[in-house]
Design a protein around this motif. Structure first.
Motif, short mmCIF file in Angstrom:
data_model
loop_
_atom_site.label_atom_id
_atom_site.label_comp_id
_atom_site.label_asym_id
_atom_site.label_seq_id
_atom_site.Cartn_x
_atom_site.Cartn_y
_atom_site.Cartn_z
N LEU A 112 1.83 30.66 44.76
CA LEU A 112 1.95 29.49 43.90
C LEU A 112 0.61 28.76 43.96
CD1 LEU A 112 3.84 27.54 42.28
CD2 LEU A 112 4.26 26.39 44.45
N GLY A 113 0.07 28.35 42.80
CA GLY A 113 -1.21 27.68 42.87
C GLY A 113 -1.64 27.02 41.57
N MET A 114 -2.82 26.36 41.67
CA MET A 114 -3.42 25.70 40.52
C MET A 114 -4.91 26.04 40.49
SD MET A 114 -1.54 22.03 40.36
CE MET A 114 -1.79 21.84 38.61
N GLU A 115 -5.45 26.03 39.28
CA GLU A 115 -6.85 26.33 39.08
C GLU A 115 -7.43 25.33 38.09
OE1 GLU A 115 -9.05 30.40 38.27
OE2 GLU A 115 -7.97 29.73 36.47
N TYR A 116 -8.57 24.74 38.44
CA TYR A 116 -9.27 23.81 37.56
C TYR A 116 -10.62 24.42 37.18
CZ TYR A 116 -12.03 19.92 35.90
OH TYR A 116 -12.84 19.13 35.14
N ARG A 127 -9.79 26.31 43.11
CA ARG A 127 -8.43 26.84 43.18
C ARG A 127 -7.78 26.43 44.49
NH1 ARG A 127 -11.89 31.21 41.81
NH2 ARG A 127 -11.80 31.56 39.56
N GLY A 128 -6.49 26.18 44.43
CA GLY A 128 -5.71 25.89 45.63
C GLY A 128 -4.30 26.40 45.44
N GLY A 129 -3.67 26.81 46.54
CA GLY A 129 -2.32 27.33 46.40
C GLY A 129 -1.64 27.54 47.73
N TYR A 130 -0.58 28.32 47.68
CA TYR A 130 0.22 28.60 48.86
C TYR A 130 0.74 30.03 48.75
CZ TYR A 130 3.38 27.69 52.74
OH TYR A 130 4.01 27.71 53.96
N VAL A 135 7.98 38.89 55.55
CA VAL A 135 7.94 40.13 56.31
C VAL A 135 6.61 40.28 57.05
CG1 VAL A 135 7.97 42.65 56.12
CG2 VAL A 135 9.62 41.30 54.85
N GLY A 136 5.51 39.96 56.38
CA GLY A 136 4.19 40.05 57.00
C GLY A 136 3.84 38.85 57.85
N ASN A 137 4.76 37.88 57.94
CA ASN A 137 4.55 36.65 58.70
C ASN A 137 3.26 35.95 58.27
OD1 ASN A 137 5.29 34.68 60.52
ND2 ASN A 137 4.19 35.64 62.21
N ILE A 138 3.05 35.89 56.94
CA ILE A 138 1.88 35.24 56.38
C ILE A 138 2.37 34.12 55.49
CG2 ILE A 138 -0.13 35.52 54.89
CD1 ILE A 138 -0.11 38.50 55.70
N LYS A 139 1.99 32.90 55.83
CA LYS A 139 2.32 31.75 54.99
C LYS A 139 1.32 30.66 55.26
CE LYS A 139 6.12 31.12 58.06
NZ LYS A 139 7.54 31.14 58.17
N GLY A 140 1.00 29.95 54.20
CA GLY A 140 0.06 28.85 54.35
C GLY A 140 -0.78 28.64 53.11
N PRO A 141 -1.69 27.67 53.19
CA PRO A 141 -2.51 27.33 52.03
C PRO A 141 -3.57 28.39 51.74
CG PRO A 141 -3.16 26.02 53.92
CD PRO A 141 -1.96 26.81 54.34
N PHE A 154 -19.12 34.75 39.88
CA PHE A 154 -18.92 35.02 41.31
C PHE A 154 -17.73 34.20 41.78
CE2 PHE A 154 -19.52 33.64 45.71
CZ PHE A 154 -19.52 34.88 46.33
N ASP A 155 -16.80 34.83 42.50
CA ASP A 155 -15.62 34.16 43.01
C ASP A 155 -15.48 34.38 44.51
OD1 ASP A 155 -14.00 33.06 40.64
OD2 ASP A 155 -14.50 35.09 39.98
N PHE A 156 -14.91 33.38 45.17
CA PHE A 156 -14.65 33.42 46.60
C PHE A 156 -13.26 32.86 46.85
CE2 PHE A 156 -14.56 30.85 50.51
CZ PHE A 156 -14.73 31.86 51.43
N ALA A 157 -12.51 33.46 47.77
CA ALA A 157 -11.17 32.96 48.11
C ALA A 157 -10.88 33.16 49.58
CB ALA A 157 -10.12 33.69 47.27
N MET A 158 -10.04 32.27 50.11
CA MET A 158 -9.56 32.38 51.49
C MET A 158 -8.05 32.30 51.45
SD MET A 158 -12.18 32.08 53.87
CE MET A 158 -11.66 31.10 55.24
N GLU A 159 -7.39 33.17 52.23
CA GLU A 159 -5.94 33.12 52.34
C GLU A 159 -5.55 33.46 53.77
OE1 GLU A 159 -4.69 37.58 50.85
OE2 GLU A 159 -4.47 35.92 49.47
N PRO A 160 -4.39 32.98 54.24
CA PRO A 160 -3.97 33.27 55.61
C PRO A 160 -3.93 34.77 55.87
CG PRO A 160 -2.52 31.64 54.62
CD PRO A 160 -3.40 32.16 53.53
N GLY A 161 -4.29 35.16 57.10
CA GLY A 161 -4.36 36.57 57.43
C GLY A 161 -3.22 37.08 58.30
N GLY A 162 -2.30 36.24 58.69
CA GLY A 162 -1.19 36.71 59.50
C GLY A 162 -1.55 36.82 60.97
N ASP A 163 -0.91 37.77 61.65
CA ASP A 163 -1.09 37.93 63.10
C ASP A 163 -2.43 38.53 63.48
OD1 ASP A 163 1.45 36.90 63.46
OD2 ASP A 163 2.41 38.88 63.51
N LEU A 164 -3.07 39.29 62.59
CA LEU A 164 -4.30 39.99 62.94
C LEU A 164 -5.55 39.12 62.89
CD1 LEU A 164 -3.66 43.40 61.18
CD2 LEU A 164 -3.34 42.81 63.58
N GLN A 165 -5.58 38.17 61.98
CA GLN A 165 -6.74 37.30 61.84
C GLN A 165 -6.31 35.99 61.19
OE1 GLN A 165 -9.21 39.88 59.61
NE2 GLN A 165 -8.36 39.34 57.65
N ASN A 166 -7.13 34.97 61.35
CA ASN A 166 -6.76 33.67 60.79
C ASN A 166 -6.77 33.67 59.26
OD1 ASN A 166 -6.37 32.57 63.30
ND2 ASN A 166 -8.46 31.79 63.46
#
Length: 177
Positions: A112-116, A127-130, A135-141, A154-166
């Motif tokens: 779920l997210g928004m883009e300006y 961009r921001g979202g959730y 199942v993968g235990n991945i949740k967050g902004p 050029f685009d860049f994004a960050m998303e939660p990585g679960g148990d293996l990485q932040n």
């Protein structure tokens, strides 16, 4: 074309290497609804044959996914655009006829997210979202940005990585011809 390299060599006593190549296609539909600014999409990813590393009897299926989503343009001006979107993804390579449908729905990943966008001589996107993947235990902004000039972006994004990485970091460079 899909390429996977597990190892530069095979297991002891095996002929071949731990490298596989196969092909795949994605199919999608985009529907612009009668309600101005609302779009619905459907996409099936990775339709193709299994990957064979050494033994065809032990070939691995591609990660076939079904993705369904919707987006709504809240603002759609000459210099600014604001879009809200929601989609879900379901891996369909391992669907089981014996598994109850409610259990299958637990594997769905939601975004779920928004883009300006600022659309001037150069463009800028924020961009921001959730993300929610139980199942993968991945949740967050999630968040990201994009910058473009003429037909290059050029685009860049960050998303939660679960148990293996932040966080997972994603980069893309695209050009329109």
């Amino acid at each position: 074309l899909r390429y996977a390299r597990l190892a530069p060599f095979g297991a002891r006593g095996e002929q071949g290497k731990g490298i596989a190549t196969t092909w795949a296609v994605d199919l999608g539909l985009l529907y612009q609804s009668p309600l101005e600014g609302l779009a619905l999409g459907l996409n099936v990813q990775n339709i193709g044959p299994k990957r064979t590393y050494i033994d065809a009897q032990e070939a691995d299926p591609l990660s076939r996914n079904l993705r369904v989503g919707t987006a709504y343009d809240i603002l759609d001006g000459k210099y600014t655009k604001l879009t809200a979107a929601w989609d879900f993804t379901k891996t369909i390579v391992d669907l089981s006829p014996d598994r109850p449908w409610k259990e299958e729905l637990k594997d769905v990943v939601h975004h779920l997210g928004m883009e300006y966008w600022y659309l001037g001589p150069a463009s800028l996107a924020l961009r921001g979202g959730y993300v929610l993947d139980e199942v993968g235990n991945i949740k967050g902004p999630t968040y990201g940005a994009g910058v473009g000039y003429r037909k290059i972006q050029f685009d860049f994004a960050m998303e939660p990585g679960g148990d293996l990485q932040n966080f997972n970091k994603k980069f893309s460079l695209s050009a329109v011809f």
